[in-house]
Design a protein around this motif. Structure first.
Motif, PDB file in Angstrom:
ATOM      1  N   CYS A 406      21.589 -22.321 -13.500  1.00  0.00           N
ATOM      2  CA  CYS A 406      22.521 -22.258 -14.641  1.00  0.00           C
ATOM      3  C   CYS A 406      23.959 -22.456 -14.196  1.00  0.00           C
ATOM      4  O   CYS A 406      24.736 -23.176 -14.848  1.00  0.00           O
ATOM      5  N   THR A 407      24.351 -21.819 -13.089  1.00  0.00           N
ATOM      6  CA  THR A 407      25.737 -21.962 -12.612  1.00  0.00           C
ATOM      7  C   THR A 407      26.002 -23.406 -12.168  1.00  0.00           C
ATOM      8  O   THR A 407      27.079 -23.951 -12.452  1.00  0.00           O
ATOM      9  N   LEU A 408      25.043 -24.028 -11.497  1.00  0.00           N
ATOM     10  CA  LEU A 408      25.220 -25.423 -11.076  1.00  0.00           C
ATOM     11  C   LEU A 408      25.270 -26.349 -12.287  1.00  0.00           C
ATOM     12  O   LEU A 408      26.041 -27.320 -12.317  1.00  0.00           O
ATOM     13  N   PHE A 409      24.467 -26.053 -13.304  1.00  0.00           N
ATOM     14  CA  PHE A 409      24.440 -26.860 -14.520  1.00  0.00           C
ATOM     15  C   PHE A 409      25.801 -26.812 -15.224  1.00  0.00           C
ATOM     16  O   PHE A 409      26.331 -27.845 -15.649  1.00  0.00           O
ATOM     17  N   VAL A 410      26.351 -25.611 -15.335  1.00  0.00           N
ATOM     18  CA  VAL A 410      27.649 -25.459 -15.998  1.00  0.00           C
ATOM     19  C   VAL A 410      28.758 -26.093 -15.169  1.00  0.00           C
ATOM     20  O   VAL A 410      29.621 -26.819 -15.687  1.00  0.00           O
ATOM     21  N   GLY A 411      28.755 -25.832 -13.860  1.00  0.00           N
ATOM     22  CA  GLY A 411      29.856 -26.284 -13.023  1.00  0.00           C
ATOM     23  C   GLY A 411      29.839 -27.767 -12.699  1.00  0.00           C
ATOM     24  O   GLY A 411      30.907 -28.382 -12.542  1.00  0.00           O
ATOM     25  N   TRP A 412      28.646 -28.373 -12.616  1.00  0.00           N
ATOM     26  CA  TRP A 412      28.553 -29.737 -12.114  1.00  0.00           C
ATOM     27  C   TRP A 412      27.932 -30.731 -13.080  1.00  0.00           C
ATOM     28  O   TRP A 412      27.944 -31.936 -12.827  1.00  0.00           O
ATOM     29  N   VAL A 413      27.378 -30.254 -14.189  1.00  0.00           N
ATOM     30  CA  VAL A 413      26.833 -31.164 -15.208  1.00  0.00           C
ATOM     31  C   VAL A 413      27.685 -31.100 -16.482  1.00  0.00           C
ATOM     32  O   VAL A 413      28.197 -32.117 -16.954  1.00  0.00           O
ATOM     33  N   LEU A 414      27.848 -29.888 -17.029  1.00  0.00           N
ATOM     34  CA  LEU A 414      28.679 -29.753 -18.224  1.00  0.00           C
ATOM     35  C   LEU A 414      30.159 -29.949 -17.915  1.00  0.00           C
ATOM     36  O   LEU A 414      30.909 -30.494 -18.725  1.00  0.00           O
ATOM     37  N   LYS A 415      30.590 -29.441 -16.780  1.00  0.00           N
ATOM     38  CA  LYS A 415      31.961 -29.584 -16.295  1.00  0.00           C
ATOM     39  C   LYS A 415      32.984 -29.241 -17.388  1.00  0.00           C
ATOM     40  O   LYS A 415      32.985 -28.122 -17.879  1.00  0.00           O
ATOM     41  N   GLU A 416      33.826 -30.182 -17.771  1.00  0.00           N
ATOM     42  CA  GLU A 416      34.900 -29.881 -18.715  1.00  0.00           C
ATOM     43  C   GLU A 416      34.379 -29.464 -20.084  1.00  0.00           C
ATOM     44  O   GLU A 416      35.060 -28.766 -20.829  1.00  0.00           O
ATOM     45  N   GLU A 417      33.157 -29.873 -20.435  1.00  0.00           N
ATOM     46  CA  GLU A 417      32.574 -29.437 -21.715  1.00  0.00           C
ATOM     47  C   GLU A 417      32.328 -27.934 -21.708  1.00  0.00           C
ATOM     48  O   GLU A 417      32.433 -27.274 -22.748  1.00  0.00           O
ATOM     49  N   ALA A 418      31.978 -27.399 -20.525  1.00  0.00           N
ATOM     50  CA  ALA A 418      31.795 -25.949 -20.409  1.00  0.00           C
ATOM     51  C   ALA A 418      33.118 -25.231 -20.614  1.00  0.00           C
ATOM     52  O   ALA A 418      33.189 -24.190 -21.281  1.00  0.00           O
ATOM     53  N   LEU A 419      34.177 -25.784 -20.050  1.00  0.00           N
ATOM     54  CA  LEU A 419      35.507 -25.197 -20.209  1.00  0.00           C
ATOM     55  C   LEU A 419      35.946 -25.242 -21.665  1.00  0.00           C
ATOM     56  O   LEU A 419      36.537 -24.279 -22.187  1.00  0.00           O
ATOM     57  N   ALA A 420      35.635 -26.339 -22.339  1.00  0.00           N
ATOM     58  CA  ALA A 420      35.976 -26.455 -23.756  1.00  0.00           C
ATOM     59  C   ALA A 420      35.177 -25.449 -24.586  1.00  0.00           C
ATOM     60  O   ALA A 420      35.711 -24.832 -25.518  1.00  0.00           O
ATOM     61  N   GLU A 421      33.896 -25.251 -24.235  1.00  0.00           N
ATOM     62  CA  GLU A 421      33.043 -24.332 -24.989  1.00  0.00           C
ATOM     63  C   GLU A 421      33.515 -22.901 -24.863  1.00  0.00           C
ATOM     64  O   GLU A 421      33.607 -22.158 -25.847  1.00  0.00           O
ATOM     65  N   ILE A 422      33.845 -22.471 -23.647  1.00  0.00           N
ATOM     66  CA  ILE A 422      34.230 -21.075 -23.459  1.00  0.00           C
ATOM     67  C   ILE A 422      35.590 -20.764 -24.079  1.00  0.00           C
ATOM     68  O   ILE A 422      35.864 -19.629 -24.477  1.00  0.00           O
ATOM     69  N   SER A 423      36.427 -21.783 -24.204  1.00  0.00           N
ATOM     70  CA  SER A 423      37.751 -21.580 -24.807  1.00  0.00           C
ATOM     71  C   SER A 423      37.771 -21.967 -26.279  1.00  0.00           C
ATOM     72  O   SER A 423      38.843 -22.146 -26.860  1.00  0.00           O
ATOM     73  N   ASN A 424      36.575 -22.075 -26.865  1.00  0.00           N
ATOM     74  CA  ASN A 424      36.453 -22.461 -28.282  1.00  0.00           C
ATOM     75  C   ASN A 424      37.223 -23.740 -28.566  1.00  0.00           C
ATOM     76  O   ASN A 424      38.094 -23.805 -29.442  1.00  0.00           O
ATOM     77  N   GLN A 425      36.854 -24.771 -27.781  1.00  0.00           N
ATOM     78  CA  GLN A 425      37.481 -26.100 -27.893  1.00  0.00           C
ATOM     79  C   GLN A 425      38.988 -26.024 -27.663  1.00  0.00           C
ATOM     80  O   GLN A 425      39.777 -26.681 -28.341  1.00  0.00           O
ATOM     81  N   HIS A 426      39.359 -25.205 -26.684  1.00  0.00           N
ATOM     82  CA  HIS A 426      40.742 -25.043 -26.209  1.00  0.00           C
ATOM     83  C   HIS A 426      41.660 -24.391 -27.246  1.00  0.00           C
ATOM     84  O   HIS A 426      42.884 -24.470 -27.122  1.00  0.00           O
ATOM     85  N   THR A 427      41.060 -23.732 -28.255  1.00  0.00           N
ATOM     86  CA  THR A 427      41.901 -23.013 -29.220  1.00  0.00           C
ATOM     87  C   THR A 427      42.327 -21.653 -28.682  1.00  0.00           C
ATOM     88  O   THR A 427      43.301 -21.070 -29.169  1.00  0.00           O
ATOM     89  N   LEU A 428      41.578 -21.131 -27.711  1.00  0.00           N
ATOM     90  CA  LEU A 428      41.949 -19.878 -27.051  1.00  0.00           C
ATOM     91  C   LEU A 428      42.713 -20.235 -25.775  1.00  0.00           C
ATOM     92  O   LEU A 428      42.183 -20.916 -24.907  1.00  0.00           O
TER      93      LEU A 428
END
Length: 457
Positions: A406-428
């Motif tokens: 899961c950590t490799l999937f988030v860090g190396w596959v989702l990459k910036e999409e993971a960052l966008a998801e956790i920040s609610n599409q950069h609204t946070l």
């Protein structure tokens, strides 16, 4: 059809808390503390919870909410404009295998607890059972355990089946009407039982040394093996690595602040585990009992302590009711992982998915585990009986490798999409999101891998 979402943050947090507060906090954590010198283990647990547990909760939350799908389908589709390799589904299936493994023996422990509730109640009413209204010895509790747990496989299968039926009655209502509604009532009941036991045991004569043992760390006990044990416990306690968080967060609102909910989850789980220690160790030391009796701590040792209390049978029943409530809030969510995959990925109707999940686990997992201390006690796998083999494979291999995936999937596959998801599409807006992403991408995989390899060696 629009995917159901939790009715509020509170109900989601309560459900996640219920999923993570099971035998991990109320049975496994106390005996591991007792085996590993008390305070040193508690301190290490809190540190690993903060540095590894909470970040991985967020990893699974990101995967689940982004996909709005079951724990296998969540590893499919596209990411950053590229198709995700179908090999990543293996991470989801590995988590599913871990879910099956834990339910195989977890439900049997639930059967043990129901047996104790029935027999202690019967003993208090003057019938044949375990009478804790008068002081009992270690020989009495060990004889009871041998007769009613190890040498009564049919009885345990019956009690396990009763526990399965209770799960079924909740699961057939669905994840919102069933699990959410049940947790609203079960979690307050769990807290009430826990507070009653903590207050009672902290006021016992001679409880002080138990509190000291529990809180005062002996730094000589902190070893690589201790970190391995703690990491496994954090994964077990937080239901990490077998799809629970992915499944639950797939029903999470896109506006929810996942960092807050993950932090709350970590705090609540740690609080409950720590309170469980305050419930157990004062009573043990008050009764002059050793705290290092291992997995049988709550079944062989604690009943002795209860028998030396006024209204010992009552408090023993309250304690075991606490255990079964905690187990139930976890088991229904683990079952839901399997049910969601069957329903969403394989398009089996809801009722059929529930029946398949419960019956497959019961026949292929629960029954062999229940028989592993009786007729099948000579059947071993990797040097362990069936019960312990399920525990070891799911807890030391499946969970850890799934979390690593899961950590490799988030860090190396989702990459910036993971960052966008956790920040609610950069609204946070906060630097913590980028810090989390880099930490998960570059640090957490090495922590998990290093401890996993050490455990194998």
């Amino acid at each position: 059809m629009a995917r159901q979402t939790w009715s509020s943050r509170l109900t989601y947090v309560l459900t996640v808390a219920g999923a993570t507060i099971g035998f991990g906090a109320t049975w496994r954590f106390p005996y591991l503390v007792g085996q590993n010198g008390g305070g040193a283990y508690v301190l290490t647990f809190i540190i690993v919870m903060a540095l590894v547990g909470v970040p991985i909760i967020l990893v699974e939350n990101v995967i689940g909410r982004r996909a709005h799908a079951d724990s296998v389908t969540a590893f499919t589709g596209t990411a950053c404009g590229k198709a995700i390799s179908p090999l990543w589904k293996g991470v989801g299936y590995l988590g599913l295998l871990g879910a099956f493994g834990i339910l195989a023996y977890y439900m049997v422990i639930g059967g043990w607890v129901l047996s104790y509730i029935f027999n202690i109640t019967a003993g208090a009413l003057g019938f044949s059972g375990l009478d804790l209204s008068v002081p009992v010895t270690k020989e009495v509790t060990e004889a009871f355990y041998t007769e009613h747990i190890e040498n009564s496989p049919l009885s345990i299968i019956f009690y396990t089946f009763v526990f399965v039926i209770i799960n079924y009655l909740i699961l057939r209502k669905g994840i919102i009407k069933g699990i959410e509604r049940a947790v609203k009532y079960l979690m307050p009941l769990l807290f009430i039982c826990l507070i009653i036991m903590v207050l009672r045991n902290l006021t016992l004569e001679g409880a002080g040394p138990g509190v000291t043992f529990y809180l005062k760390p002996d730094f000589s006990k902190i070893t690589p093996q201790l970190f391995l044990d703690v990491l496994g416990q954090v994964f077990f306690a937080l239901s990490l690595g077998f799809g629970v968080m992915i499944t639950l967060s797939s029903h999470l609102s896109a506006k929810e602040d996942m960092v807050k909910t993950a932090a709350i989850t970590g705090v609540i789980n740690t609080l409950i585990a720590v309170l469980a220690g305050f419930m157990i160790f004062p009573s043990l030391f008050s009764a002059g009992l050793a705290p290092d009796s291992g997995p049988s701590l709550v079944f062989k040792t604690l009943p002795i302590a209860f028998s030396q209390l006024s209204f010992g049978s009552f408090f023993a029943v309250v304690f075991f009711v606490l255990l079964i409530v905690a187990a139930l809030t976890t088991s229904v969510t683990i079952y839901q992982v399997m049910i969601s995959v069957l329903y969403e990925r394989f398009h089996i109707r809801a009722a059929g998915s529930i029946n398949i999940a419960l019956w497959v686990v019961f026949i292929l997992g629960n029954i062999p585990c229940a028989l592993s201390y009786g007729p099948l006690k000579d059947v071993t796998f990797i040097g362990r009986n069936i019960f312990d083999a399920f525990d070891y494979i799911s807890g030391n291999i499946c969970f850890v490798l799934t979390a690593l995936g899961c950590t490799l999937f988030v860090g190396w596959v989702l990459k910036e999409e993971a960052l966008a998801e956790i920040s609610n599409q950069h609204t946070l807006k906060s630097g913590i999101y980028r810090l989390w992403f880099n930490y998960v991408r570059y640090v957490v995989p090495f922590i998990i891998l290093a401890i996993f390899i050490y455990g194998l060696i």
